[in-house]
Design an enzyme around this catalytic site. Structure first.
Site, PDB file in Angstrom:
ATOM      1  N   TYR A 432      39.423  43.805  35.605  1.00  0.00           N
ATOM      2  CA  TYR A 432      40.181  42.852  34.767  1.00  0.00           C
ATOM      3  C   TYR A 432      39.446  42.503  33.465  1.00  0.00           C
ATOM      4  O   TYR A 432      38.335  42.917  33.242  1.00  0.00           O
ATOM      5  CB  TYR A 432      40.635  41.615  35.533  1.00  0.00           C
ATOM      6  CG  TYR A 432      39.630  40.772  36.275  1.00  0.00           C
ATOM      7  CD1 TYR A 432      38.299  40.683  35.916  1.00  0.00           C
ATOM      8  CD2 TYR A 432      40.066  39.999  37.353  1.00  0.00           C
ATOM      9  CE1 TYR A 432      37.421  39.867  36.601  1.00  0.00           C
ATOM     10  CE2 TYR A 432      39.191  39.171  38.047  1.00  0.00           C
ATOM     11  CZ  TYR A 432      37.870  39.116  37.663  1.00  0.00           C
ATOM     12  OH  TYR A 432      37.010  38.309  38.337  1.00  0.00           O
ATOM     13  N   GLU A 433      40.180  41.763  32.630  1.00  0.00           N
ATOM     14  CA  GLU A 433      39.693  41.381  31.289  1.00  0.00           C
ATOM     15  C   GLU A 433      39.389  42.621  30.435  1.00  0.00           C
ATOM     16  O   GLU A 433      38.413  42.679  29.709  1.00  0.00           O
ATOM     17  CB  GLU A 433      38.452  40.486  31.415  1.00  0.00           C
ATOM     18  CG  GLU A 433      38.192  39.598  30.211  1.00  0.00           C
ATOM     19  CD  GLU A 433      39.414  38.861  29.707  1.00  0.00           C
ATOM     20  OE1 GLU A 433      40.048  38.145  30.496  1.00  0.00           O
ATOM     21  OE2 GLU A 433      39.741  39.029  28.523  1.00  0.00           O
TER      22      GLU A 433
END
Ligand SMILES: Cc1cc2nc3c(=O)[nH]c(=O)nc-3n(C[C@H](O)[C@H](O)[C@H](O)COP(=O)(O)OP(=O)(O)OC[C@H]3O[C@@H](n4cnc5c(N)ncnc54)[C@H](O)[C@@H]3O)c2cc1C
Length: 588
Positions: A432-433
């Site tokens: 993620y991110e």
């Protein structure tokens, strides 16, 4: 096994390696270096005494979706209250909104402790921080006044809603609609997936930051806008009103971070207000992306540290085989191969920590220095280090957690061990991110080209200076490290020249080496910071001197010694597969 806050290592990385002293004075009037230890010690108490004991119970129980919404695991709501009452949410938030206005890198360090103790819990304040930063930088005054004081105090929490089933890395593909209602507000309709702490019972309200598309918006990422959407409406006098049209309709079942609810969020005509300008939502997201990426990098550091501590504790207790000088069965810590593995973990965690804090200090300087040249140099450094801090550190988190499992032997494969949980929890951070593949593309596609290549050129010159200082010390251990660091830097320099040229002339070939390039850059820059740490302690006889020299020396003889061999994986591996994509994968 409990988590022990690694205050000494964090303070050393902040002060002696990342040069936190550069922030004192001009940049932060109320900041004093003497504040660092007591702040981290207090945060460390919350981490090890309150959050760590909930880590395994939270994993076993998980967050639950009930008829009344999402319920956090037992003990989490009380722990969150202790967190909010301690003022931790506002550490680096503007004083104007009730924060303490301290450097953001201190808030990063506090988050490292929370992630190490309980990554699922740490995600909640991490997402709130993103919402606070978006509102501080881009919110209109009315929304700032309405939401920021309660977010900064921790009474309310925040979320970031980007992802939809068809819009993951390609955020521009999102379809959630925002229709103006004619009274300054918008009606938001659509479904968001994978929303971290999208619903829970730890705070009385949740403030969602949501990306959506206006009716006449241009296609793709140029047509997305950012909105603030409260879970419960907020009246003009600040009291809470009726529920808004948003709810969690499902929780994902995941391999890790079980205590952190990952929500499917349904927006059904929810009322929202614009943040920033129409169709400029992506620019708003970019403002806080650097800090969110750095904080995810620190998840890798925190979990890697926790994995090291669990492995070290186990190695002291578990007895197998014989070792010189030990009567009877020896604790496995006495076996050189086990100590080698523990050293690998410790060196990589310290290298990743140093990269992250150097990035954090650069970010604070870029935002607050009085001197324009300092600000622009720091901005380049922050931009360069951000994808490395995110991707290299989270890969290290997974690899070190895996080594932690290995040290536990068969016990590491058992669900009840913390080592197994840390391995499962760590695995999300490279995803993620912005996946680590996307970080590598950012590094070679955008960051190397910045200011005519100055960002990486300056970094490489600094690494060369460190190698030179180590060589000139005439300390045999440091001279040996200097030789490895110099050869590794030559390799990075060669790969950088190739990449900067190839990404312009043959983009696909350049991109084929992007992940391998980021790995090499992380190794060399990590080795540079460890060497700086060893140099900083060479005059004293402290235990830190022995530790830093050992870690820098070990890293030099392993990771840095491998660096020259990594160049062909960047510059030539594409030749091996790109032309044969048809034969290998049936695509051209
Ligand atoms: C537990 C969890 C929590 C999350 N929390 C949040 C949250 O709070 N808010 C939120 O908005 N989202 C959240 N996400 C979503 C997360 O940010 C996305 O999963 C991530 O951005 C990747 O998107 P994707 O899953 O669609 O993968 P994809 O984009 O489909 O990627 C799949 C693979 O293809 C690669 N790839 C994709 N595009 C390219 C390209 N152009 N070039 C090269 N390679 C490419 C990727 O690197 C990856 O390896 C969360 C996800 C999880 C699993």
């Amino acid at each position: 096994m409990t988590y022990k806050a690694p205050i000494e290592d964090i303070v050393f990385a902040l002060k002696d390696i990342a040069r936190l002293d550069r922030l004192a004075g001009n940049s932060f009037e109320d900041f004093d270096l003497d504040l660092v230890d007591p702040i981290l010690e207090e945060a460390g108490k919350l981490a090890s005494e309150v959050l760590a004991p909930l880590n395994q119970t939270g994993d076993a129980q998980g967050a639950q979706l009930t008829g009344q919404g999402v319920v956090a695991p037992l003990g989490f709501a009380d722990a969150y209250r202790a967190f909010a009452d301690g003022g931790w949410m506002g550490l680096a938030a503007p004083v104007k909104w009730g924060g303490q206005g301290l450097p953001k890198v201190l808030a990063n360090a506090v988050l490292e402790l929370f992630h190490g103790a309980n990554m699922s819990f740490g995600l909640c304040p991490m997402l709130s921080l993103g919402a606070i930063e978006a509102l501080v930088a881009h919110g209109h005054e009315a929304e700032q006044a309405k939401y920021l004081p309660k977010l900064v105090s921790g009474e309310w929490t925040g979320t970031m809603n980007l992802t939809e089933p068809q819009a993951g890395s390609d955020v521009g593909a999102l379809k959630t609609k925002a229709v103006p209602k004619g009274d300054g507000s918008y009606s938001i309709t659509g479904q968001k997936i994978y929303i971290t702490w999208g619903d829970h019972d730890m705070a009385e309200n949740i403030i969602h930051l949501v990306l959506a598309r206006l009716p006449d918006a241009p296609e793709g990422s140029r047509g997305i806008s950012l909105f603030v959407v409260p879970k419960l409406m907020v009246n003009d006098d600040g009291s809470l009103g009726a529920p808004n049209g948003v709810q969690c309709i499902g929780l994902e079942k995941k391999i890790g971070i079980h205590a952190s609810p990952t929500c499917v969020m349904e927006y059904d005509g929810a009322t929202g207000w614009l943040v920033g300008e129409e169709n400029k939502g992506l620019a708003c997201m970019f403002t806080m992306m650097n800090s969110a990426r750095l904080n995810v990098g620190l998840e890798g550091v925190g979990v890697g540290e926790a994995a090291y501590q669990a492995a070290y504790a186990y190695a002291q207790e578990r007895k197998q085989g014989k070792a010189e000088g030990v009567d009877g069965p020896a604790p496995i810590l006495h076996h050189a191969d086990v100590r080698r593995t523990l050293t690998t973990m410790r060196a990589h965690v310290m290298a990743a920590r140093s990269i992250c804090y150097a990035c954090g200090v650069a970010a604070d300087l870029a935002e607050t220095s009085d001197d324009e040249d300092t600000r622009s140099a720091a901005q380049l450094r922050e931009e360069l280090l951000t994808p490395i801090a995110k991707a290299w550190s989270t890969d290290i988190g997974v690899e070190m957690a895996s080594l932690g499992v290995q040290i536990h032997g068969g016990m590491g494969f058992m669900n009840e061990t913390l080592a197994a949980q840390l391995y499962r929890d760590a695995r999300i951070a490279p995803i993620y991110e912005g996946t680590n593949g996307i970080q590598a593309i950012d590094l070679v596609g955008r960051k190397l080209a910045m200011a005519g290549g100055k960002a990486m050129d300056d970094m490489i010159s600094e690494v060369r200076d460190t190698a030179k200082t180590a060589r000139e010390s005439n300390d045999p251990q440091l001279v040996q490290i200097a030789d490895r660091l110099k050869a590794a830097t030559d390799a990075l320099s060669e790969a950088t020249s190739w990449m900067a040229e190839t990404i312009r002339s043959d983009k696909e070939k350049g991109l084929s080496g992007a992940t391998a390039y980021l790995k090499l850059a992380g190794d060399v820059i990590g080795g540079h910071f460890l060497t700086k740490g060893a140099l900083a302690t060479r005059a004293d006889g402290s235990a830190m001197r022995g530790r830093m020299t050992a870690l820098a020396g070990f890293f030099a003889e392993t990771a840095l010694a491998e660096s020259p061999g990594r160049v062909s994986g960047i510059t030539r591996s594409g030749d091996a597969f790109l032309a044969e994509s048809e034969a290998l994968f049936g695509v051209t």
